[in-house]
Design a protein around this motif. Structure first.
Motif, mmCIF file in Angstrom:
data_model
loop_
_atom_site.group_PDB
_atom_site.id
_atom_site.type_symbol
_atom_site.label_atom_id
_atom_site.label_comp_id
_atom_site.label_asym_id
_atom_site.label_seq_id
_atom_site.Cartn_x
_atom_site.Cartn_y
_atom_site.Cartn_z
ATOM 1 N N GLN B 487 0.919 -1.268 -0.055
ATOM 2 C CA GLN B 487 -0.005 0.296 0.071
ATOM 3 C C GLN B 487 0.710 1.280 -0.045
ATOM 4 O O GLN B 487 0.568 2.113 -0.842
ATOM 5 C CB GLN B 487 -0.918 -0.046 1.133
ATOM 6 C CG GLN B 487 -1.971 -0.999 1.054
ATOM 7 C CD GLN B 487 -2.800 -1.482 2.065
ATOM 8 O OE1 GLN B 487 -2.453 -1.116 3.290
ATOM 9 N NE2 GLN B 487 -3.874 -1.760 2.125
ATOM 10 N N ALA B 488 1.862 1.314 0.803
ATOM 11 C CA ALA B 488 2.916 2.383 0.721
ATOM 12 C C ALA B 488 3.620 2.581 -0.412
ATOM 13 O O ALA B 488 3.570 3.671 -1.030
ATOM 14 C CB ALA B 488 3.970 2.120 1.818
ATOM 15 N N ALA B 489 3.767 1.525 -1.234
ATOM 16 C CA ALA B 489 4.353 1.557 -2.615
ATOM 17 C C ALA B 489 3.438 2.248 -3.682
ATOM 18 O O ALA B 489 3.775 2.990 -4.449
ATOM 19 C CB ALA B 489 4.972 0.174 -2.989
ATOM 20 N N VAL B 490 2.275 1.626 -3.610
ATOM 21 C CA VAL B 490 1.412 2.155 -4.636
ATOM 22 C C VAL B 490 0.799 3.493 -4.023
ATOM 23 O O VAL B 490 0.994 4.382 -5.220
ATOM 24 C CB VAL B 490 -0.077 1.074 -4.283
ATOM 25 C CG1 VAL B 490 -1.364 2.150 -4.941
ATOM 26 C CG2 VAL B 490 0.145 -0.062 -4.890
ATOM 27 N N VAL B 491 0.540 4.097 -3.040
ATOM 28 C CA VAL B 491 0.451 5.433 -2.827
ATOM 29 C C VAL B 491 1.729 6.460 -3.177
ATOM 30 O O VAL B 491 1.517 7.610 -3.787
ATOM 31 C CB VAL B 491 0.272 5.774 -1.294
ATOM 32 C CG1 VAL B 491 0.265 7.252 -0.897
ATOM 33 C CG2 VAL B 491 -1.156 5.037 -1.123
ATOM 34 N N ARG B 492 2.956 5.974 -2.955
ATOM 35 C CA ARG B 492 3.965 6.532 -3.241
ATOM 36 C C ARG B 492 4.079 6.841 -4.783
ATOM 37 O O ARG B 492 4.287 7.765 -5.661
ATOM 38 C CB ARG B 492 5.488 6.230 -2.871
ATOM 39 C CG ARG B 492 6.057 6.602 -1.769
ATOM 40 C CD ARG B 492 7.351 6.261 -1.399
ATOM 41 N NE ARG B 492 7.524 4.632 -1.682
ATOM 42 C CZ ARG B 492 7.511 4.087 -0.541
ATOM 43 N NH1 ARG B 492 7.155 4.230 0.602
ATOM 44 N NH2 ARG B 492 7.755 2.734 -0.811
ATOM 45 N N ALA B 493 3.845 5.710 -5.528
ATOM 46 C CA ALA B 493 3.906 5.744 -7.010
ATOM 47 C C ALA B 493 2.826 6.794 -7.695
ATOM 48 O O ALA B 493 3.059 7.624 -8.352
ATOM 49 C CB ALA B 493 3.525 4.461 -7.480
ATOM 50 N N ALA B 494 1.641 6.841 -6.840
ATOM 51 C CA ALA B 494 0.457 7.728 -7.428
ATOM 52 C C ALA B 494 0.748 9.109 -7.029
ATOM 53 O O ALA B 494 0.703 9.998 -7.990
ATOM 54 C CB ALA B 494 -0.748 7.337 -6.762
ATOM 55 N N ALA B 495 1.562 9.220 -5.939
ATOM 56 C CA ALA B 495 1.969 10.615 -5.362
ATOM 57 C C ALA B 495 3.074 11.221 -6.502
ATOM 58 O O ALA B 495 3.106 12.455 -6.932
ATOM 59 C CB ALA B 495 2.569 10.338 -4.328
ATOM 60 N N ARG B 496 3.765 10.329 -7.168
ATOM 61 C CA ARG B 496 4.685 10.839 -8.367
ATOM 62 C C ARG B 496 4.169 11.160 -9.567
ATOM 63 O O ARG B 496 4.748 11.256 -10.357
ATOM 64 C CB ARG B 496 6.055 10.195 -8.235
ATOM 65 C CG ARG B 496 5.933 8.754 -8.908
ATOM 66 C CD ARG B 496 7.295 8.101 -9.216
ATOM 67 N NE ARG B 496 7.113 6.634 -9.705
ATOM 68 C CZ ARG B 496 6.600 6.261 -10.758
ATOM 69 N NH1 ARG B 496 6.288 7.162 -11.486
ATOM 70 N NH2 ARG B 496 6.530 5.124 -10.842
ATOM 71 N N GLY B 497 2.860 10.665 -9.736
ATOM 72 C CA GLY B 497 2.196 11.007 -10.889
ATOM 73 C C GLY B 497 1.824 9.858 -11.774
ATOM 74 O O GLY B 497 1.480 9.746 -12.845
ATOM 75 N N ALA B 498 2.381 8.529 -11.102
ATOM 76 C CA ALA B 498 1.849 7.268 -11.913
ATOM 77 C C ALA B 498 0.577 6.939 -11.849
ATOM 78 O O ALA B 498 -0.117 7.103 -10.950
ATOM 79 C CB ALA B 498 2.761 6.113 -11.194
ATOM 80 N N ALA B 499 -0.095 6.338 -12.699
ATOM 81 C CA ALA B 499 -1.379 5.692 -12.733
ATOM 82 C C ALA B 499 -1.346 4.150 -12.328
ATOM 83 O O ALA B 499 -0.455 3.662 -12.824
ATOM 84 C CB ALA B 499 -2.046 5.875 -14.198
ATOM 85 N N VAL B 500 -2.089 3.916 -11.367
ATOM 86 C CA VAL B 500 -2.166 2.492 -11.066
ATOM 87 C C VAL B 500 -3.755 1.772 -11.180
ATOM 88 O O VAL B 500 -4.580 2.323 -10.895
ATOM 89 C CB VAL B 500 -1.873 2.447 -9.403
ATOM 90 C CG1 VAL B 500 -1.875 1.162 -8.883
ATOM 91 C CG2 VAL B 500 -0.684 3.398 -9.078
#
Lengths: 252, 528
Positions: B487-500
């Motif tokens: 969950q932490a990784a997903v949120v970090r990825a989204a925060a840098r602008g990645a679509a998940v």
């Protein structure tokens, strides 16, 4: 549904065809046998696998026969062309044709058998004749190994492509990709085998003693008679060949 | 029945150490099973559950696989092991008649050389020379019990995940063992598949079979258990009834997932995915289903990170399996777009085509109709390896994703082309640290626990810093610690602008952790 051949019937037919072709040593018969095998492969829907496999085996073999006997055949009298020590002779070409067609017929017949036979039927039939089930398992695994390897290779390729490996159409690119896939492939197959071994042990596969078979393979009397006839015919062909070539075989 | 309270199987472990390893993988542990009972052994990933199960079932044999000090007692017969050469030896075939085991990966249970479900079921009976008439009856009876009567003539390789799991259980119970040990029997099953396995366990218990459940989730099935044993770091840290242990500190420490699967983890333990606005960028209603479309983090009107326009797809006939029918269309006219910084969950039953959908994102599968666009550009005709710079795909099975010799090499594969030699290793190490795998760099991926393997597969995706993360069932097999890392990784990825985009059969998890939840049914996507 097509009537199913008992695997032993198919095996006997393939073996007899190969023996008769070899014994006859008559290239028109070899060609006819090879064509018959191709025809049957098309009818059984396995030509797509039989022909490429045959090409892989036969192309280098036939080329080497042609070079070896076509160019260097000491007994050859009718010289068609000559380059230094190499002579193209009619006899050499004839011998290469004879040997090439014979080998082609045998290879095609056995490939047709191995691709068309129902592996579970074969394993079950072997077990029914008292052949150790481990042998049947190894045989079945060997015959199913190629598809399993292909599936596994495909997965590894997908994993690598997903991480940026670009496989292009060229042969070099494909070979380069294959090199990267070999170690993972072998490790994955070993890993699979290890985990399956425990399950096989637990399911009594390694135990000694008698076994029974759930699968029943029909063996109609007609097929049994055919097998006997085919074996007799093949034996007769070998005997005929020996008798026919006996005087010629004695050095004068 | 007179034997209701009699102990059918008891294992007492002083220590079990695999050959070639210095420290025991199990120590100070004991489990006992009575007829008709359900015993749940709960523990996080790598806690030693599978080893314990295999030791009880004779799949791992003392002396053969490792050094065992302790005892096994089956139906009053006591076997003492001192880790010495003259220890008793277990015949796995005989033992498994009484104590059957179904491994975590059900495919590993199958012989792989039998052509039909019926023959696969009969395989163990054949090896015990059971007369054919008895086999026919046993196969019919077992198939009815596991709900596979209609599939007896199917090739086992064509079964769905749930059907395969039930077949594996069928292979284990056809010899009518006294004890059945199930290792994570509900992993990757949808609700219908899980309900079938739960019914099967109830029916087996009803006929006196003692069932041992090895699980990292205190789920509904575990809730029916008569007894819980908590395993943490190879040692039993707590034992008692579910009522005594639920909510206990031992369960929490062991990394066991909450009462109804990962989806209902409360916010305190579910990580920053639900930690509120700000993490995902301005305007994001984090973690919950908002009314209407959720604003996204990406600034400006740029193209969507991923778009599917009218995508249709159907599998043709499998050339390796002549006779199988051509399957119906898996995807029909799928239209959907994911913005940068957006987290989308796709749910649907097993076999709905969720994985098929994800494989269209990077071109592993090509649509028969429509178009896939990544960052505004069509990927038609673009090699998968090139699309991979923008799309990171986490496969459903980590084993399909991992192929390198060490964890670090695995994470670093393909990074040089993206970041150059100097940066590649640093990116790989950072990704490993992000999922909690620092310090395992030189370990072989196959030696990691199932949960760690999935996290490593995730790290290989994260390291590439793609514009779109496509995650196929990312929660399966993860214990609570793993879920938090995910969950932490997903949120970090989204925060840098990645679509998940994550595919999951766990609706509760999807609702809690995604901005939008889509359901794939009959090949069509709809918002739910």
């Amino acid at each position: 549904m097509k009537p199913r051949l008992h695997p032993f019937t198919a095996l006997t037919a393939a073996a007899s065809a190969a023996v008769v072709t070899t014994a006859a040593a008559y290239w028109p018969l070899s060609v006819a046998m090879a064509l018959a095998a191709v025809f049957l492969a098309v009818r059984r829907g396995v030509a797509g696998r039989v022909l490429p496999a045959a090409a892989v085996i036969l192309t280098p073999l036939c080329l080497s026969l042609l070079v070896l006997h076509g160019l260097f055949f000491p007994e050859g009298q009718t010289v068609l062309a000559r380059w230094g020590p190499a002579r193209v002779t009619a006899e050499g070409l004839g011998f290469a044709l004879e040997l090439g067609t014979r080998t082609t017929a045998c290879v095609l017949v056995f490939l047709l058998f191995s691709f068309a036979v129902s592996v579970p039927d074969l394993v079950s039939a072997l077990a029914g004749r008292g052949i150790p089930p481990q042998f049947g398992f190894v045989l079945a695994s060997t015959l199913t190994l190629l598809p399993a390897v292909a599936v596994r290779l495909d997965r590894i390729r997908q994993a690598q492509e997903t991480r940026g490996m670009v496989v292009r159409r060229g042969l070099l690119s494909r070979l380069g990709a294959l090199r990267l896939q070999m170690v993972p492939l072998v490790l994955a197959l070993i890993d699979d085998a290890g985990s399956r071994a425990q399950a096989l042990d637990a399911r009594g596969f390694g135990s000694p003693g008698p076994r029974t078979s759930y699968r029943e393979v029909a063996d109609p009397p007609g097929q049994r008679r055919f097998r006997t006839a085919a074996l007799l015919f093949a034996t007769a062909a070998v005997a005929g060949r020996i008798v026919a070539s006996w005087p010629a075989g004695v050095p004068s | 029945m007179t034997a209701i309270t009699r102990t059918a199987l008891q294992i007492r472990i002083e220590a079990f150490t695999f050959h070639g390893e210095g420290t025991p993988v199990l120590s100070s542990a004991s489990v006992s099973v009575t007829p008709g009972s359900l015993t749940a052994v709960l523990g996080g990933s790598g806690s030693g559950k599978s080893t314990l199960g295999k030791l009880m079932a004779g799949w791992l044999r003392a002396g053969h696989a490792g050094a065992f000090r302790g005892s096994l007692e089956l139906d009053g017969t006591l076997l003492e092991f001192r880790g010495a050469p003259d220890d008793p030896r277990i015949n796995p075939a005989e033992w498994s008649r009484r104590v059957a085991f179904v491994p975590q990966d059900p495919a590993a249970m199958l012989s792989s050389v039998r052509a039909t479900v019926a023959e696969e079921l009969a395989f163990g009976l054949e090896n015990r020379a059971t007369p054919r008439d008895d086999m026919l009856r046993a196969v019919g009876r077992t198939a009815a019990r596991i709900g596979l009567s209609d599939l007896l003539d199917r090739d086992p390789a064509t079964l769905s995940g749930g059907e395969l799991r039930r077949l594996a259980v069928g292979c284990a119970v056809i010899a009518e063992p006294d004890i059945l040990i199930l290792d994570e029997p509900l992993a990757s099953l949808d609700a219908a598949g899980a309900a079938q396995v739960e019914d099967l366990v109830r029916s087996l218990r009803g006929t006196g079979t003692g069932v041992v459940l090895l699980s990292q989730a205190a789920d509904r099935l575990a809730g029916e258990a008569t007894h819980w044993t908590v395993l943490d770091g190879g040692t039993v840290t707590a034992a008692g009834t579910p009522a005594q242990l639920s909510g206990s500190a031992e369960l929490e420490r062991a990394g066991v997932i909450g009462v109804r699967g990962p989806g209902i983890l409360g916010p305190p333990v579910s990580g920053p995915a639900v930690s509120g606005p700000g993490v995902l960028g301005p305007g994001v209603t984090a973690g919950a289903r908002g009314p209407g479309p959720v604003p996204v983090a990406a600034p400006g009107p740029g193209p969507a990170a991923l778009e599917l326009h009218g995508v249709g797809f159907g599998y043709g006939q499998d050339p390796r399996r002549p006779g199988t029918a051509t399957q119906a269309r898996v995807l029909r006219d799928v239209d959907f777009a994911v913005q940068r910084g957006e987290i989308i969950a796709v749910t649907g039953p097993n076999g709905a085509g969720k994985s098929t959908l994800l494989r269209h994102f990077n071109g592993l599968l090509r649509p028969s109709a429509g178009d896939v666009r990544v960052c505004g550009r069509s990927i038609a005709g673009v090699p998968v390896g090139t699309v991979a710079a923008s799309i990171g795909l986490l496969f459903q099975h980590p084993r399909d994703q991992l192929f390198e010799r060490t964890v670090l090499r695995e994470a670093a594969f393909g990074l040089r082309q993206l970041f150059g030699k100097a940066e590649a290793e640093g990116k790989a190490r950072a990704a490993l640290a992000a999922v909690g795998l620092s310090g395992t760099g030189e370990v072989h991926p196959a030696e990691l626990s199932a949960s760690q393997q999935r996290l490593l597969a995730l790290a290989t995706v994260l390291a590439r810093e793609p514009a779109v993360l496509a995650l196929d069932e990312p929660t399966v097999g993860l214990d609570r610690h793993g879920l938090e890392a995910l969950q932490a990784a997903v949120v970090r990825a989204a925060a840098r602008g990645a679509a998940v985009v994550m595919v999951t059969h766990d609706l509760a998890y999807a609702r809690m952790n995604a901005h939008r939840v889509l359901e794939l049914t009959d090949g069509r996507l709809s918002e739910i």
